[in-house]
Write an enzyme that holds these catalytic residues in place. Structure first.
Site, PDB file in Angstrom:
ATOM      1  N   HIS A  61       0.837  -1.210   0.000  1.00 58.19           N
ATOM      2  CA  HIS A  61       0.000   0.000   0.000  1.00 58.19           C
ATOM      3  C   HIS A  61       0.866   1.252   0.000  1.00 58.19           C
ATOM      4  O   HIS A  61       1.492   1.591   0.999  1.00 58.19           O
ATOM      5  CB  HIS A  61      -0.906   0.008   1.235  1.00 58.19           C
ATOM      6  CG  HIS A  61      -1.942   1.095   1.211  1.00 58.19           C
ATOM      7  ND1 HIS A  61      -3.289   0.835   1.124  1.00 58.19           N
ATOM      8  CD2 HIS A  61      -1.835   2.448   1.247  1.00 58.19           C
ATOM      9  CE1 HIS A  61      -3.962   1.980   1.129  1.00 58.19           C
ATOM     10  NE2 HIS A  61      -3.083   2.978   1.198  1.00 58.19           N
ATOM     11  N   HIS A  90       1.094   5.369  -2.228  1.00 59.42           N
ATOM     12  CA  HIS A  90       0.534   6.298  -3.218  1.00 59.42           C
ATOM     13  C   HIS A  90       1.696   6.946  -3.965  1.00 59.42           C
ATOM     14  O   HIS A  90       2.237   7.972  -3.540  1.00 59.42           O
ATOM     15  CB  HIS A  90      -0.314   7.365  -2.527  1.00 59.42           C
ATOM     16  CG  HIS A  90      -1.539   6.834  -1.865  1.00 59.42           C
ATOM     17  ND1 HIS A  90      -2.806   6.936  -2.408  1.00 59.42           N
ATOM     18  CD2 HIS A  90      -1.698   6.167  -0.691  1.00 59.42           C
ATOM     19  CE1 HIS A  90      -3.683   6.365  -1.604  1.00 59.42           C
ATOM     20  NE2 HIS A  90      -3.034   5.898  -0.544  1.00 59.42           N
ATOM     21  N   GLN A 146     -10.017   9.174  -4.585  1.00 58.69           N
ATOM     22  CA  GLN A 146      -9.646   9.921  -3.382  1.00 58.69           C
ATOM     23  C   GLN A 146     -10.790  10.767  -2.823  1.00 58.69           C
ATOM     24  O   GLN A 146     -10.951  10.896  -1.616  1.00 58.69           O
ATOM     25  CB  GLN A 146      -8.452  10.824  -3.692  1.00 58.69           C
ATOM     26  CG  GLN A 146      -8.026  11.754  -2.571  1.00 58.69           C
ATOM     27  CD  GLN A 146      -7.368  11.039  -1.409  1.00 58.69           C
ATOM     28  OE1 GLN A 146      -6.199  10.688  -1.485  1.00 58.69           O
ATOM     29  NE2 GLN A 146      -8.101  10.808  -0.341  1.00 58.69           N
ATOM     30  N   HIS A 159      -9.740   1.815   0.655  1.00 57.09           N
ATOM     31  CA  HIS A 159      -9.465   2.555   1.876  1.00 57.09           C
ATOM     32  C   HIS A 159     -10.740   2.467   2.710  1.00 57.09           C
ATOM     33  O   HIS A 159     -11.811   2.891   2.260  1.00 57.09           O
ATOM     34  CB  HIS A 159      -9.169   4.018   1.565  1.00 57.09           C
ATOM     35  CG  HIS A 159      -7.820   4.260   0.987  1.00 57.09           C
ATOM     36  ND1 HIS A 159      -7.363   3.619  -0.136  1.00 57.09           N
ATOM     37  CD2 HIS A 159      -6.824   5.111   1.384  1.00 57.09           C
ATOM     38  CE1 HIS A 159      -6.139   4.048  -0.420  1.00 57.09           C
ATOM     39  NE2 HIS A 159      -5.786   4.943   0.494  1.00 57.09           N
ATOM     40  N   GLU A 213     -10.847   4.744   7.554  1.00 54.56           N
ATOM     41  CA  GLU A 213      -9.638   5.462   7.968  1.00 54.56           C
ATOM     42  C   GLU A 213     -10.057   6.742   8.682  1.00 54.56           C
ATOM     43  O   GLU A 213      -9.945   7.863   8.185  1.00 54.56           O
ATOM     44  CB  GLU A 213      -8.738   5.779   6.777  1.00 54.56           C
ATOM     45  CG  GLU A 213      -7.379   6.313   7.205  1.00 54.56           C
ATOM     46  CD  GLU A 213      -6.495   6.732   6.056  1.00 54.56           C
ATOM     47  OE1 GLU A 213      -5.334   7.068   6.317  1.00 54.56           O
ATOM     48  OE2 GLU A 213      -6.960   6.747   4.896  1.00 54.56           O
ATOM     49  N   ASP A 228       1.995   3.520   2.903  1.00 54.42           N
ATOM     50  CA  ASP A 228       0.964   4.499   2.606  1.00 54.42           C
ATOM     51  C   ASP A 228       1.565   5.714   1.892  1.00 54.42           C
ATOM     52  O   ASP A 228       1.214   6.004   0.760  1.00 54.42           O
ATOM     53  CB  ASP A 228       0.207   4.929   3.863  1.00 54.42           C
ATOM     54  CG  ASP A 228      -1.088   5.659   3.545  1.00 54.42           C
ATOM     55  OD1 ASP A 228      -1.583   5.517   2.418  1.00 54.42           O
ATOM     56  OD2 ASP A 228      -1.603   6.377   4.415  1.00 54.42           O
TER      57      ASP A 228
END
Length: 435
Positions: free
Chosen positions: A57, A59, A152, A210, A213, A309
């Site tokens: 995981h 980005h 997102q 996701h 979170e 992340d």
């Protein structure tokens, strides 16, 4: 076909040292040291040989943008999203390719040869996605890169969100994402997961959402994700990432949730570096740790992995793409301090993370599998995590791609001769007992 050896390797779970044959881009035979003939590609010198590290995981489209166009002053997840929305407006193909490739080079140097990156698709131009699809092809000789279409700013709550997700699937992503807790209503959150599962099913893709979170104990979308995965047959092809709200769930619900997740077969990914910083920002004291229930879910039989992340972006301004650093922080944050638990933390950035990516027989130091591995100057996974040993050698598809020279510290102690310090425990270099 050119055959070479990784000689004098220590393999977890096997006594003594072994030689590992590499036949082109595949592993050949594995035998006790000295029993195989061939040119030595790498002498492991008794170091630990492991399958490569796996990043489940990250980005990459946001990496290396910390401070652009401004710093995340509050340190919260929500301000990070706002900052990224501003930065996203200036994305170009060259910008994304340059930053993502630089971090992937760091990953390779650290022995990470499989990476799953989420890519923001709440952009009508899909600039970052097209750039990352190009990066995936460029790095394929070294790193296996999976791309997740990540909405997102939501699916239902973002204009044309479902259409953008569908278009990302058409363009060739490996997995479909979602962010149900960010949607405007709970109903939108559930619907967003249903849309994501439908797209994943129709295109034969993995799913990685996701999920929860947030520090809100009422955010319970992971039960929805797990139930959709079980009933729809996706099971271990589905992953819930973050699930930090688990840190706020009561005991009765947590007990119920363990059964739901174990029965579903889904994976969990915990991102200790970023979430320790992002969560609990609205708390006074006591302040929540903001992590999923790592130890409890492992105990229930759920597959859990550790990920980065973020690497130097609006949500986390640090990082060098080292999976061993993630494992170390995970040990402390999730209180995995038994020696067997520390070995498990090592598995959470290797074999367990490989299960998240669905690598199957494309991963592992076994005859016939792709010849990719790392050599660590360590006696065990415990030792590698404790001393944070950089790989001395990284081999990808039978080719040596990275080497790290030995690093020593010379100590001159009063009244004694100079001595090299390597931070190993005791002269026998053994691991401590569990006592």
């Amino acid at each position: 076909m050119n055959r070479t050896l990784v000689a004098n390797a220590r393999l977890a779970g096997r006594d003594g040292l072994h030689d590992i044959e590499i036949d082109g881009d595949r592993f050949g035979r594995i035998a006790p040291a000295g029993e195989l003939a061939g040119e030595t590609l790498v002498d492991a010198r008794g170091g630990l040989v492991s399958p490569p590290f796996v990043e489940p995981h990250v980005h990459l489209d946001t990496a290396l943008t910390a401070g652009e166009p401004r710093w995340n002053a509050s340190g919260s997840l929500w301000e990070g999203i706002a900052v990224w929305s501003e930065r996203k407006a200036s994305l170009t193909r060259e910008d994304v390719i340059s930053r993502a490739t630089e971090v992937l080079r760091w990953y390779a140097a650290n022995g990470v040869l499989h990476v799953r990156s989420h890519v923001d698709v709440t952009d009508p131009g899909l600039v970052a996605l097209d750039a990352m699809l190009e990066v995936r092809d460029r790095v394929a000789d070294v790193i296996g890169l999976q791309l997740v279409a990540f909405p997102q700013e939501g699916i239902c709550s973002f204009d044309d969100g479902p259409e953008l997700l569908e278009e990302a699937a058409r363009r060739g992503v490996d997995a479909i994402g979602a962010i149900p807790h960010f949607e405007d209503t709970r109903e939108d959150g559930v619907r967003s997961l249903e849309i994501a599962f439908d797209v994943a099913r129709r295109y034969g893709l993995l799913l990685d959402a996701h999920c929860d979170e947030i520090d809100d104990e009422q955010s319970r979308f992971v039960e929805v994700l797990a139930t959709l995965a079980r009933r729809g047959g996706l099971r271990d092809r589905a992953t819930a990432s973050h699930t930090t709200a688990m840190g706020s769930y009561n005991g009765a619900y947590s007990y119920k949730l363990q059964r739901i997740l174990a029965r579903s077969g889904i994976n969990l990914v915990c991102n200790p570096l970023a979430n320790l910083c992002l969560q609990g920002r609205f708390d006074g004291y006591p302040r929540r740790r903001g992590l999923t229930q790592v130890k409890e879910m492992l105990g229930a039989g759920v597959n859990v992995a550790f990920g980065h992340d973020d690497v130097m972006d609006p949500w986390f301004p640090l990082g060098t793409a080292s999976s061993l650093q993630v494992a170390l922080v995970g040990v402390a944050a999730a209180q995995l301090t038994g020696t067997a638990e520390i070995d498990e933390a090592f598995a959470m950035v290797t074999g367990r993370a490989a299960r998240v990516l669905g690598l199957g027989d494309r991963y592992g130091v076994e005859p016939g599998r792709p010849a990719s591995l790392v050599v660590l100057p360590a006696s065990s996974p415990y030792d590698a995590v404790r001393r944070q040993t950089r790989p001395s050698h990284v081999i990808a598809h039978g080719r040596l791609v990275a080497e790290t020279p030995p690093s020593t510290t010379r100590l001159t102690w009063p009244g004694e001769s100079p001595e090299d310090i390597d931070f190993r425990r005791d002269r026998d270099r053994g691991r401590p007992s569990d006592a």
